[in-house]
Design an enzyme around this catalytic site. Sequence first.
Site, PDB file in Angstrom:
ATOM      1  N   HIS A   1       0.747  -0.758   0.144  1.00  0.00           N
ATOM      2  CA  HIS A   1       0.099   0.164   0.209  1.00  0.00           C
ATOM      3  C   HIS A   1       0.776   1.075   0.970  1.00  0.00           C
ATOM      4  O   HIS A   1       2.055   1.021   0.682  1.00  0.00           O
ATOM      5  CB  HIS A   1      -1.084  -0.012   1.098  1.00  0.00           C
ATOM      6  CG  HIS A   1      -1.780   1.226   1.272  1.00  0.00           C
ATOM      7  ND1 HIS A   1      -1.512   2.866   1.301  1.00  0.00           N
ATOM      8  CD2 HIS A   1      -2.877   1.422   0.754  1.00  0.00           C
ATOM      9  CE1 HIS A   1      -2.377   2.840   1.487  1.00  0.00           C
ATOM     10  NE2 HIS A   1      -3.506   2.277   0.482  1.00  0.00           N
TER      11      HIS A   1
ATOM     12  N   GLU B   1      -3.968   1.919  -7.715  1.00  0.00           N
ATOM     13  CA  GLU B   1      -4.300   3.111  -6.623  1.00  0.00           C
ATOM     14  C   GLU B   1      -3.171   4.036  -6.855  1.00  0.00           C
ATOM     15  O   GLU B   1      -2.615   4.258  -6.613  1.00  0.00           O
ATOM     16  CB  GLU B   1      -4.095   2.410  -4.746  1.00  0.00           C
ATOM     17  CG  GLU B   1      -5.407   1.650  -5.045  1.00  0.00           C
ATOM     18  CD  GLU B   1      -5.069   1.651  -3.258  1.00  0.00           C
ATOM     19  OE1 GLU B   1      -6.419   1.304  -2.981  1.00  0.00           O
ATOM     20  OE2 GLU B   1      -4.119   1.456  -2.340  1.00  0.00           O
TER      21      GLU B   1
HETATM   22  P1  PGA Z   1      -9.947   6.069  -0.124  1.00  0.00           P
HETATM   23  O1  PGA Z   1      -8.308   4.867   0.649  1.00  0.00           O
HETATM   24  O2  PGA Z   1     -10.973   5.185   0.009  1.00  0.00           O
HETATM   25  O3  PGA Z   1      -9.640   6.720   1.475  1.00  0.00           O
HETATM   26  O4  PGA Z   1      -8.913   7.445  -0.695  1.00  0.00           O
HETATM   27  C1  PGA Z   1      -8.038   4.027  -0.602  1.00  0.00           C
HETATM   28  C2  PGA Z   1      -6.653   2.867  -0.219  1.00  0.00           C
HETATM   29  O5  PGA Z   1      -5.979   3.576   0.829  1.00  0.00           O
HETATM   30  O6  PGA Z   1      -6.855   1.700  -0.293  1.00  0.00           O
END
Ligand code: PGA
Length: 261
Positions: free
Chosen positions: A105, A175
């Site tokens: 992450h 992401e």
């Molecule tokens: P968010 O986070 O939906 O608050 O943008 C997603 C993540 O960090 O996995």
Amino acid sequence: MKGKKVSKKRSKRISKLIVANWKMNPDTAEEAKNLFRTIAKVARTLSGVQTVICPPFPYMALSKTDGKVKLGAQNTSVEERGAHTSSVSSSMLRSLGTEYVIVGHSECRAAGESNEMVAKKIRSVIQSGMMPIVCIGETHRDTDGNYLAAIREQLRQSLVYTERAMLTSVIIAYEPVWAIGGKEAIQSHDIHQAVIFIRKVLTELYPPEVVRSIRILYGGSSNAGNADDILRHGEVTGLLVGGASLDPKNFGEMLRIAAGI
Ligand code: PGA
């Protein structure tokens, strides 16, 4: 015959995967139990969607999972056991019934996790019988496509220890770091473009028939307001949800939307 096998595998995977990443929330075990219970209640009424909840480590043993709601972890250690104060191993997670583990992450990468560590964690998660949700994404976008080179590099380096036979267990979460924790996700056509690119990079490393079965999620400010558009037009199998997963109404609605697609 071969083709038949692949399409059977793919059709089994059509159901959407919606993953709640609670991060370092909520503050108490009581709140965590309530949040879990409320989300699970909705999830159990739906079909066509697999819900995964990734609570902080201390709350994991409190979570009653079943076929509709699976347990995920937010991280794992590269080490197997021993003198590693504060670390949690993949086999410990597996022994609690954990099936998914978020790896790489951006918040962990920002705290010092390297691609090499991510690569080792992916291998450890798979060898322990779980599925890694491997997060990749650029920190910012530019107009000359350098961000694509960054995605390629991250993906290639993160998968160095993932052999072909292991790849079917891997889930990729795209992401874009700049889109995390905001109010707006990126446009679904930009997500689609990134998904195509990720698959292209994967086919540089693995046979296309294996790559085709890989699930790709989107994460970054997804919520009940944009889930339908992202799931329909982003060409993703599901979502990795941070902030909105702490609001049972919002998250429950996302599950309903995913089940309806
Ligand atoms: P968010 O986070 O939906 O608050 O943008 C997603 C993540 O960090 O996995």
